[in-house]
Design a protein around this motif. Structure first.
Motif, PDB file in Angstrom:
ATOM      1  N   VAL A   1      -3.369   9.940  -0.407  1.00 16.13           N
ATOM      2  CA  VAL A   1      -2.540  11.118  -0.646  1.00 16.13           C
ATOM      3  C   VAL A   1      -2.719  12.075   0.525  1.00 16.13           C
ATOM      4  N   ILE A   2      -1.595  12.561   1.059  1.00 12.89           N
ATOM      5  CA  ILE A   2      -1.611  13.524   2.155  1.00 12.89           C
ATOM      6  C   ILE A   2      -0.962  14.813   1.675  1.00 12.89           C
ATOM      7  N   ALA A   3      -1.687  15.927   1.768  1.00 11.99           N
ATOM      8  CA  ALA A   3      -1.145  17.250   1.438  1.00 11.99           C
ATOM      9  C   ALA A   3      -0.516  17.816   2.704  1.00 11.99           C
ATOM     10  N   THR A   4       0.798  17.813   2.771  1.00 12.44           N
ATOM     11  CA  THR A   4       1.486  18.124   4.033  1.00 12.44           C
ATOM     12  C   THR A   4       1.336  19.578   4.461  1.00 12.44           C
ATOM     13  N   ALA A   5       1.029  20.490   3.541  1.00 11.33           N
ATOM     14  CA  ALA A   5       0.810  21.884   3.915  1.00 11.33           C
ATOM     15  C   ALA A   5      -0.623  22.136   4.368  1.00 11.33           C
ATOM     16  N   GLU A   6      -1.477  21.132   4.209  1.00 12.84           N
ATOM     17  CA  GLU A   6      -2.898  21.299   4.532  1.00 12.84           C
ATOM     18  C   GLU A   6      -3.375  20.343   5.613  1.00 12.84           C
ATOM     19  N   GLU A   7      -2.605  19.280   5.872  1.00 11.03           N
ATOM     20  CA  GLU A   7      -3.026  18.250   6.822  1.00 11.03           C
ATOM     21  C   GLU A   7      -1.874  17.909   7.766  1.00 11.03           C
ATOM     22  N   ASP A   8      -2.195  17.319   8.891  1.00 10.07           N
ATOM     23  CA  ASP A   8      -1.179  16.844   9.826  1.00 10.07           C
ATOM     24  C   ASP A   8      -0.694  15.470   9.362  1.00 10.07           C
ATOM     25  N   LEU A   9       0.549  15.397   8.962  1.00  4.98           N
ATOM     26  CA  LEU A   9       1.099  14.173   8.381  1.00  4.98           C
ATOM     27  C   LEU A   9       0.996  12.992   9.338  1.00  4.98           C
ATOM     28  N   VAL A  10       1.448  13.177  10.562  1.00  4.52           N
ATOM     29  CA  VAL A  10       1.483  12.067  11.508  1.00  4.52           C
ATOM     30  C   VAL A  10       0.075  11.582  11.835  1.00  4.52           C
TER      31      VAL A  10
ATOM     32  N   THR B   1       0.834  -1.198   0.000  1.00  2.00           N
ATOM     33  CA  THR B   1       0.000   0.000   0.000  1.00  2.00           C
ATOM     34  C   THR B   1       0.871   1.251   0.000  1.00  2.00           C
ATOM     35  N   VAL B   2       0.445   2.263  -0.757  1.00  2.00           N
ATOM     36  CA  VAL B   2       1.197   3.511  -0.870  1.00  2.00           C
ATOM     37  C   VAL B   2       0.435   4.659  -0.218  1.00  2.00           C
ATOM     38  N   ILE B   3       1.129   5.364   0.673  1.00  2.00           N
ATOM     39  CA  ILE B   3       0.669   6.661   1.155  1.00  2.00           C
ATOM     40  C   ILE B   3       1.609   7.693   0.537  1.00  2.00           C
ATOM     41  N   ALA B   4       1.095   8.521  -0.365  1.00  2.00           N
ATOM     42  CA  ALA B   4       1.917   9.496  -1.074  1.00  2.00           C
ATOM     43  C   ALA B   4       1.727  10.877  -0.462  1.00  2.00           C
ATOM     44  N   THR B   5       2.806  11.664  -0.419  1.00  2.00           N
ATOM     45  CA  THR B   5       2.677  13.030   0.068  1.00  2.00           C
ATOM     46  C   THR B   5       2.999  14.019  -1.041  1.00  2.00           C
ATOM     47  N   SER B   6       2.373  15.181  -0.918  1.00  2.00           N
ATOM     48  CA  SER B   6       2.638  16.327  -1.775  1.00  2.00           C
ATOM     49  C   SER B   6       2.370  17.558  -0.929  1.00  2.00           C
ATOM     50  N   ARG B   7       2.963  18.671  -1.257  1.00  2.00           N
ATOM     51  CA  ARG B   7       2.764  19.860  -0.425  1.00  2.00           C
ATOM     52  C   ARG B   7       1.301  20.303  -0.414  1.00  2.00           C
ATOM     53  N   SER B   8       0.659  20.264  -1.580  1.00  4.38           N
ATOM     54  CA  SER B   8      -0.738  20.678  -1.658  1.00  4.38           C
ATOM     55  C   SER B   8      -1.558  19.555  -2.270  1.00  4.38           C
ATOM     56  N   SER B   9      -2.864  19.734  -2.259  1.00  2.86           N
ATOM     57  CA  SER B   9      -3.769  18.728  -2.827  1.00  2.86           C
ATOM     58  C   SER B   9      -3.911  18.862  -4.337  1.00  2.86           C
ATOM     59  N   ALA B  10      -3.190  19.800  -4.947  1.00  2.00           N
ATOM     60  CA  ALA B  10      -3.339  20.044  -6.385  1.00  2.00           C
ATOM     61  C   ALA B  10      -2.952  18.824  -7.219  1.00  2.00           C
ATOM     62  N   LYS B  11      -2.019  18.022  -6.735  1.00  2.00           N
ATOM     63  CA  LYS B  11      -1.558  16.860  -7.494  1.00  2.00           C
ATOM     64  C   LYS B  11      -2.162  15.551  -6.983  1.00  2.00           C
ATOM     65  N   ALA B  12      -3.169  15.652  -6.128  1.00  2.00           N
ATOM     66  CA  ALA B  12      -3.745  14.443  -5.530  1.00  2.00           C
ATOM     67  C   ALA B  12      -4.317  13.504  -6.590  1.00  2.00           C
ATOM     68  N   ASP B  13      -5.057  14.055  -7.549  1.00  2.00           N
ATOM     69  CA  ASP B  13      -5.659  13.206  -8.583  1.00  2.00           C
ATOM     70  C   ASP B  13      -4.595  12.500  -9.409  1.00  2.00           C
ATOM     71  N   ALA B  14      -3.526  13.226  -9.759  1.00  2.00           N
ATOM     72  CA  ALA B  14      -2.443  12.625 -10.548  1.00  2.00           C
ATOM     73  C   ALA B  14      -1.760  11.513  -9.769  1.00  2.00           C
ATOM     74  N   LEU B  15      -1.592  11.714  -8.472  1.00  2.00           N
ATOM     75  CA  LEU B  15      -0.942  10.686  -7.655  1.00  2.00           C
ATOM     76  C   LEU B  15      -1.827   9.457  -7.509  1.00  2.00           C
ATOM     77  N   LYS B  16      -3.118   9.656  -7.356  1.00  2.00           N
ATOM     78  CA  LYS B  16      -4.023   8.504  -7.283  1.00  2.00           C
ATOM     79  C   LYS B  16      -4.072   7.771  -8.617  1.00  2.00           C
ATOM     80  N   LYS B  17      -4.043   8.522  -9.701  1.00  2.00           N
ATOM     81  CA  LYS B  17      -4.011   7.890 -11.020  1.00  2.00           C
ATOM     82  C   LYS B  17      -2.739   7.067 -11.194  1.00  2.00           C
ATOM     83  N   ALA B  18      -1.635   7.531 -10.592  1.00  3.23           N
ATOM     84  CA  ALA B  18      -0.364   6.804 -10.676  1.00  3.23           C
ATOM     85  C   ALA B  18      -0.344   5.564  -9.798  1.00  3.23           C
TER      86      ALA B  18
END
Length: 345
Positions: free
Chosen positions: A201-210, A179-196
């Motif tokens: 997907v966790i947006a680290t500038a918008e959510e608490d990573l831990v 299973t993959v948990i992917a991070t990106s600074r914002s949610s702008a690339k969330a769809d691309a990461l899910k497609k990949a």
């Protein structure tokens, strides 16, 4: 039969450090390959962060001015030196990360590389794809399998997952049955990461990573944190890893000085590995000996995965013609795309 002489070709060089504006395209003679070397007619080249760092004299080894530039290329064998056994004229080849860019650099119409710095291009790839897979997949093979000990049914946190290496890591983890948990600074690339292939997907500038990681894993944490950021995120990343898990660091996108999270590592017995791909493939310029067995293992895994379709190649944009390299570097430096940036000759 005596070997033919050199051939004229256009080659990129730079006479001073800086950005893409420092690159100059020059006509030069590219020599006939010496023993153990192969001359390649380049058909496509793809960009890595190392190219911009080398141009700015911020890479592992300093350029010797006037310097050539470029790591990752694909093309056709034009000539072979004495003793070359793996390749023949006309073979399709891709460069692999097993050479010094200060000694050999490839962004040109013709280039010469050591035999061990090339592999046969997987049959199902076009020339754009052929120039776009080796550095990311070889790096990930050693980081995920040799160091991270990746197995099926695990959970892997991949930071900066929209990078070319991050996207390749997503495919490798999913192909391994994990299973993959992917991070990106914002949610702008969330769809691309899910497609990949990312499961979460966790947006680290918008959510608490831990908090998000522990919610996803039921409080256990991830088996492997595969990280190219380090910096101030280090403590949070360690807190995302389970007891006896792995924190594998292959880059330092944020090199800010921060306290080392030694207590968290000790309490959870997290194994930390930092590495470069050259630690396995070898790098004469850095006095790192070659490991031919490791190179062969990675080559077999990557070739098999690409030919089966399990390891896709994501391309962001293709620039036409050798003259397009400066603009391609500018796009790469913006960091807004998802996937490889390629120059097609």
């Amino acid at each position: 039969m005596a070997p033919a002489g050199g051939k004229q070709a256009r080659v990129y060089r730079f006479n001073e450090y800086g950005g893409p504006e420092k690159l100059q395209l020059k006509e030069e003679e590219v020599p006939y390959p010496s023993a153990g070397h192969v001359r390649v007619r380049v058909e496509a080249m793809s960009l890595n962060n190392a190219d911009s760092l080398f141009l700015a004299n911020q890479y592992l080894e300093p350029p010797a001015l006037p310097s050539k530039i470029g790591y990752e290329i694909a093309g056709t064998v034009d000539a072979i030196g004495e003793g070359v056994k793996q390749f023949s004229v006309g073979d399709r080849v891709s460069a692999i990360p097993a050479f010094s860019v200060a000694e050999y650099a490839n962004f040109a119409e013709l280039t010469v590389l050591p035999e061990r710095a090339l592999m046969h291009t997987p049959r199902n790839l076009d020339k754009i794809q052929a120039a776009s897979f080796t550095f990311a997949y070889f790096t990930n093979y050693y980081g995920l399998f040799d160091l991270g000990q990746l197995k099926p049914f695990q959970t892997v946190l991949i930071t900066a997952a929209s990078s070319t290496t991050g996207l390749a890591a997503i495919s490798m983890v999913r192909a391994a049955g994990s299973t993959v948990i992917a991070t990106s600074r914002s949610s702008a690339k969330a769809d691309a990461l899910k497609k990949a292939g990312a499961n979460y997907v966790i947006a680290t500038a918008e959510e608490d990573l831990v908090e998000r990681v522990h919610a996803i894993t039921g409080g256990k944490g991830v088996d492997i944190a595969y990280d190219c950021i380090a910096g101030p995120m280090s403590e949070a990343i360690v807190n995302c890893v389970r007891q006896f898990g792995h924190w594998v660091v292959y880059g330092a996108m944020d090199s800010s000085p921060v306290p080392f999270p030694v207590l968290q590592l000790m309490v959870k017995t997290v194994k930390l590995d930092t590495f470069m791909v050259f630690d396995f493939t070898g790098h004469p310029g850095l006095n790192i000996p070659a490991n031919d067995q490791a190179l062969a293992r990675a080559m077999e895994y990557v070739s098999r995965g690409i030919e089966s379709g399990a390891l896709p190649i994501v391309v962001d944009k293709v620039f036409e013609g050798l003259e397009g390299l400066p603009d391609a570097l500018r796009r790469q430096q913006k960091g807004t795309g998802t996937g490889k940036i390629v120059v097609e000759l």
